[in-house]
Each structure stands twice: as structure tokens, then as C-alpha cells.
Design an enzyme around this catalytic site. Structure first.
Site, PDB file in Angstrom:
ATOM      1  N   ARG A 225      -4.067  47.250  14.133  1.00 23.42           N
ATOM      2  CA  ARG A 225      -3.222  47.044  12.899  1.00 23.42           C
ATOM      3  C   ARG A 225      -2.224  46.223  13.052  1.00 23.42           C
ATOM      4  O   ARG A 225      -1.552  46.219  14.370  1.00 23.42           O
ATOM      5  CB  ARG A 225      -2.838  48.456  12.540  1.00 23.42           C
ATOM      6  CG  ARG A 225      -3.998  49.191  11.734  1.00 23.42           C
ATOM      7  CD  ARG A 225      -4.221  49.064  10.348  1.00 23.42           C
ATOM      8  NE  ARG A 225      -5.396  49.561   9.941  1.00 23.42           N
ATOM      9  CZ  ARG A 225      -6.579  49.580   9.816  1.00 23.42           C
ATOM     10  NH1 ARG A 225      -7.273  48.238  10.534  1.00 23.42           N
ATOM     11  NH2 ARG A 225      -7.592  50.390   9.348  1.00 23.42           N
ATOM     12  N   HIS A 273      -8.392  39.673   8.821  1.00 24.30           N
ATOM     13  CA  HIS A 273      -8.818  41.074   8.938  1.00 24.30           C
ATOM     14  C   HIS A 273     -10.216  40.886   8.810  1.00 24.30           C
ATOM     15  O   HIS A 273     -10.947  41.548   7.832  1.00 24.30           O
ATOM     16  CB  HIS A 273      -8.003  41.828   7.937  1.00 24.30           C
ATOM     17  CG  HIS A 273      -8.115  43.258   8.225  1.00 24.30           C
ATOM     18  ND1 HIS A 273      -6.961  44.107   7.814  1.00 24.30           N
ATOM     19  CD2 HIS A 273      -9.112  44.043   8.716  1.00 24.30           C
ATOM     20  CE1 HIS A 273      -7.279  45.600   8.386  1.00 24.30           C
ATOM     21  NE2 HIS A 273      -8.586  45.158   9.087  1.00 24.30           N
TER      22      HIS A 273
HETATM   23  P1  NAP Z   1     -11.353  55.988  17.447  1.00 29.21           P
HETATM   24  O1  NAP Z   1     -12.782  56.190  17.867  1.00 29.21           O
HETATM   25  O2  NAP Z   1     -10.625  57.143  16.884  1.00 29.21           O
HETATM   26  O3  NAP Z   1     -10.536  55.734  18.741  1.00 29.21           O
HETATM   27  C1  NAP Z   1      -9.218  55.749  19.067  1.00 29.21           C
HETATM   28  C2  NAP Z   1      -8.904  55.375  20.342  1.00 29.21           C
HETATM   29  O4  NAP Z   1      -7.383  55.417  20.408  1.00 29.21           O
HETATM   30  C3  NAP Z   1      -8.929  56.771  21.132  1.00 29.21           C
HETATM   31  O5  NAP Z   1      -9.431  56.506  22.407  1.00 29.21           O
HETATM   32  C4  NAP Z   1      -7.715  57.592  21.266  1.00 29.21           C
HETATM   33  O6  NAP Z   1      -7.536  58.207  22.635  1.00 29.21           O
HETATM   34  C5  NAP Z   1      -6.889  56.298  21.345  1.00 29.21           C
HETATM   35  N1  NAP Z   1      -5.615  56.905  21.055  1.00 29.21           N
HETATM   36  C6  NAP Z   1      -5.042  57.082  19.708  1.00 29.21           C
HETATM   37  N2  NAP Z   1      -3.753  57.545  19.995  1.00 29.21           N
HETATM   38  C7  NAP Z   1      -3.331  57.330  21.047  1.00 29.21           C
HETATM   39  C8  NAP Z   1      -2.128  57.474  21.917  1.00 29.21           C
HETATM   40  N3  NAP Z   1      -0.801  57.843  21.273  1.00 29.21           N
HETATM   41  N4  NAP Z   1      -1.972  57.004  23.047  1.00 29.21           N
HETATM   42  C9  NAP Z   1      -3.102  56.549  23.825  1.00 29.21           C
HETATM   43  N5  NAP Z   1      -4.325  56.391  23.350  1.00 29.21           N
HETATM   44  C10 NAP Z   1      -4.418  56.657  21.725  1.00 29.21           C
HETATM   45  O7  NAP Z   1     -11.152  54.788  16.675  1.00 29.21           O
HETATM   46  P2  NAP Z   1     -12.071  53.509  16.436  1.00 29.21           P
HETATM   47  O8  NAP Z   1     -13.030  53.813  15.768  1.00 29.21           O
HETATM   48  O9  NAP Z   1     -12.439  52.894  17.791  1.00 29.21           O
HETATM   49  O10 NAP Z   1     -11.140  52.574  15.554  1.00 29.21           O
HETATM   50  C11 NAP Z   1      -9.936  52.142  16.388  1.00 29.21           C
HETATM   51  C12 NAP Z   1      -8.854  51.280  15.285  1.00 29.21           C
HETATM   52  O11 NAP Z   1      -9.712  50.249  15.154  1.00 29.21           O
HETATM   53  C13 NAP Z   1      -8.814  52.046  13.888  1.00 29.21           C
HETATM   54  O12 NAP Z   1      -8.119  53.063  13.773  1.00 29.21           O
HETATM   55  C14 NAP Z   1      -8.420  50.753  12.983  1.00 29.21           C
HETATM   56  O13 NAP Z   1      -7.100  50.681  12.932  1.00 29.21           O
HETATM   57  C15 NAP Z   1      -8.997  49.571  14.006  1.00 29.21           C
HETATM   58  N6  NAP Z   1      -9.913  48.834  13.234  1.00 29.21           N
HETATM   59  C16 NAP Z   1      -9.695  47.218  12.742  1.00 29.21           C
HETATM   60  C17 NAP Z   1     -10.939  46.655  11.866  1.00 29.21           C
HETATM   61  C18 NAP Z   1     -10.536  45.293  11.666  1.00 29.21           C
HETATM   62  O14 NAP Z   1     -11.323  44.654  11.021  1.00 29.21           O
HETATM   63  N7  NAP Z   1      -9.535  44.413  12.120  1.00 29.21           N
HETATM   64  C19 NAP Z   1     -12.022  47.274  11.787  1.00 29.21           C
HETATM   65  C20 NAP Z   1     -12.055  48.635  12.211  1.00 29.21           C
HETATM   66  C21 NAP Z   1     -11.234  49.378  12.962  1.00 29.21           C
HETATM   67  P3  NAP Z   1      -8.564  59.641  22.877  1.00 29.21           P
HETATM   68  O15 NAP Z   1     -10.036  59.103  22.945  1.00 29.21           O
HETATM   69  O16 NAP Z   1      -8.142  60.027  23.964  1.00 29.21           O
HETATM   70  O17 NAP Z   1      -8.430  60.540  21.468  1.00 29.21           O
HETATM   71  C1  GLV Z   2     -10.765  48.348   9.049  1.00 31.55           C
HETATM   72  O1  GLV Z   2      -9.665  47.711   9.165  1.00 31.55           O
HETATM   73  C2  GLV Z   2     -10.972  49.641   9.225  1.00 31.55           C
HETATM   74  O2  GLV Z   2     -10.297  50.379   9.728  1.00 31.55           O
HETATM   75  O3  GLV Z   2     -12.211  49.872   9.202  1.00 31.55           O
END
Ligand code: NAP
Ligand code: GLV
Length: 310
Positions: A225, A273
């Protein structure tokens, strides 16, 4: 069963068709501002308008058509705490993230960005190679997407590191956690990839203090983000040379305004994005499966922890 659907782009027909295919027992109700909607069992949204909150407050669960839920959780106080918020897990996004980040890391490691500039200037000049041992890739966030990115990078032999809230273990990856771990993690990461959810704890995490801890000549790849980065700090550190270059897919204001200084900085690569797009068919399939499980009283994956914010 009735599902309330909101699409900011207004393109609802393909979603209705996919729901008819994967959840034929559901009627889809499209949310329109100012209209009286029928009571619905579930809602499917991405970044709902505030005016939708009354309808969101009466469903059995809210499904978010993305991995990140910050655009919904900004209304968390207005949403009854007993209503589960369920995000997408992978649904075809993880492989896209792996492609995007691997491409960006290899582009910097093999200096393709510099060769592109040289080619435009008509210059034939081999550059010194980077060495893998100086090119550790650190991934902030080792969740569904971060783990897939690390797995994709592993065969190339880069030293790999990750930082997460809770302890992790993955062969070939040096893992760090918490505030203490962050300092060591940053000091050893030549490439910093942000894959964190946006929460009060992670907002502005890439500020001047933290980015200054990266080794000189570091690279930033932000696919999470825009609010994870203090944008003026990044510009300052790029101009000073401490950060060699950045690839940014997300911004505080999207679309990135035409006057934004990032557009003028050749060491910043901008994409709109698109690093991991929501794939409609995969998303509807996952949501349909989760609705069926919910109806059957079974547990579903992807339930957001409202206290943690992800
Ligand atoms: P996820 O499975 O919830 O993973 C989040 C990770 O961040 C976990 O490892 C979590 O730790 C860690 N985390 C959260 N808060 C933290 C903190 N305070 N300190 C240290 N580590 C922390 O999420 P995901 O599915 O991988 O997605 C991640 C992010 O990618 C989304 O939230 C979104 O913002 C972004 N995204 C962007 C796009 C795009 O097109 N640009 C697309 C999809 C997603 P734990 O494992 O220990 O809980
Ligand atoms: C895109 O940014 C997502 O969080 O899926």
C-alpha cells in the site's frame, strides 16, 4: 440466498454471470446509492462507499474482493463486530506477485534498468556485475503472498530474509520478527520488498529512519500500500543516492496525480496498482465455496482479525 454486490467500476454483469455459475442458488442484488435494497445475507465489496454501511451492518458476512482490507476497515467502528470480514487468500494473486517481484529483483540485479537507459542513449558499455552475496532480498510480511514471492526467488540463489509479526520458518530464509528484529532485518536487506497489510502498526514503516538503515545503494519494491512509504523521505533518499532505485505499484493517492514528483524521477518505476489483480473467476469461486461453508456452519479461511487490522 441474496448477495449484495458493490463494484465501483459499475461492471457488475460479469460478476453476476460468474455467481450464477458457481453459486446458482444465490440472487445478486446490485447496490446503488440512494436506492432501497432488499435485505441480503452476504455482501461482496472492495472499497465500499460510506453510504453502504447500513446495508453492510445487517449481513451474515462481508466478503472483500482483494487480499488487503484497509479500504473496508477504515469503517470498522461502524461495522458490528460480530459480522465476519473475509478476504481473498491467493485466488490467483500469489503467482502474479511472484512474477512482478522476481522481475523487479532481476531487473536491478542484472542492471537491466541501467542497460535500458544506456540503450536509449545509444551507449554500448558493459557494467560491473552485482554479486549475489551483496544482494540479499528482504520481504516485509511473510503471509500468503510474501511466502509465494520468497519461494519464487529461492532458485536464483539470493540470500533471502523475511520479517513478520509472529515467528516463521522456511528453508533458506532468515526470518525476523517484531521491532527488535526489524532493525537487523533492514540493515542486511539490499532489496526491500513490502508485502505487508496496511494497519496502524505498519503505516509509514518505510520512513526516513527505517530506509536509512538499509545498506547504501538499496532498492525498494512496494507492492503493498502507498501509505507504507513516507513519499517525501523516499525522494530525499533517492536523490542522496542511499536508495539506488524503487519500483512502486501503490501510492497514497491513486491514480498517482499528474503533478506528483515521482513521475519526474527516472530512478522510480511506476505501475498502476497491477502487481496482483483480482481475478474474477477465481475470486467468485473462492467466495462461493466460503459462503457454502458458512451456510454449513463450517470454518472458513481468510477471516480478518479486526483488532490486528488484517
Ligand atoms: P497476509 O497473508 O495477511 O500476510 C500479511 C503478513 O504481514 C503476515 O506475515 C503478517 O505477520 C505480516 N504483518 C502484519 N502486520 C505486521 C506487523 N505489525 N509487523 C510485522 N509483520 C506484520 O496478507 P497477504 O495475502 O500476503 O497480502 C499482503 C498485502 O499485500 C495485502 O494486505 C495488500 O495490502 C497487498 N496486496 C497488494 C496487491 C497489489 O496489487 N498491489 C494485491 C494483493 C495484495 P504474521 O504472519 O506473523 O501474522
Ligand atoms: C489489492 O490491492 C488487494 O489487496 O487485493
Amino acid at each position: 440466498m441474496r448477495i449484495l454486490l458493490h463494484r465501483a467500476d459499475g461492471k457488475t454483469e460479469p460478476w453476476i454471470k460468474d455467481f450464477a455459475k458457481y453459486l446458482p442458488e444465490a440472487e445478486i442484488e446490485i447496490w446503488h446509492a440512494g436506492e432501497k435494497n432488499q435485505a441480503c445475507d452476504y455482501a461482496v465489496v472492495w472499497a465500499p462507499p460510506e453510504a453502504m454501511l447500513p446495508e453492510l451492518s445487517t449481513v451474515k458476512a462481508i466478503f472483500v474482493t482483494g487480499a488487503g482490507v484497509d479500504a473496508l476497515l477504515k469503517f470498522s467502528d461502524a461495522l458490528p463486530p460480530h459480522i465476519p470480514i473475509i478476504r481473498l487468500e491467493d485466488a490467483g494473486m500469489a503467482v502474479q506477485m511472484a512474477e512482478y517481484v522476481t522481475h523487479s529483483v532481476l531487473r536491478y540485479f542484472r542492471r537491466f534498468d541501467e542497460y535500458e537507459a544506456q540503450a536509449r542513449a545509444g551507449t554500448w558499455a558493459p557494467l560491473p556485475q552485482h554479486h549475489k552475496e551483496d544482494f540479499a532480498v528482504g520481504v516485509l510480511g511473510m503471509g500468503v503472498l510474501g511466502t509465494r514471492v520468497l519461494a519464487a526467488l529461492a532458485p536464483f540463489g539470493f540470500p533471502l530474509r523475511s520479517w513478520s509479526r509472529t515467528e516463521k520458518s522456511m528453508p533458506g530464509v532468515q526470518t525476523f520478527t517484531g521491532a527488535d528484529g526489524l532493525d537487523t532485518f533492514l540493515r542486511g536487506s539490499r532489496v526491500l520488498v513490502c508485502m505487508l497489510p496496511l494497519t496502524p502498526d505498519t503505516s509509514n514503516i518505510m520512513d526516513r529512519t527505517n530506509m536509512s538503515k538499509l545498506p547504501a545503494g538499496a532498492y525498494i519494491i512496494n507492492v503493498a500500500r502507498g501509505a507504507h512509504i513516507a513519499e517525501p523521505d523516499l525522494l530525499t533518499l533517492i536523490k542522496s543516492g542511499h536508495i539506488a532505485a524503487a519500483t512502486l505499484d501503490v501510492f497514497r493517492n491513486e491514480p498517482l496525480p499528474a503533478q506528483h514528483p515521482f513521475w519526474q524521477e527516472p530512478r522510480i518505476t511506476i505501475t498502476p496498482h497491477i502487481s496482483a489483480l483480482t481475478l474474477r473467476r477465481e475470486s467468485v469461486q473462492q467466495i462461493a465455496a466460503n459462503i457454502r461453508k458458512t451456510e454449513a456452519g463450517e470454518q472458513v479461511a481468510g477471516v480478518v482479525n479486526r483488532t490486528l487490522g488484517y
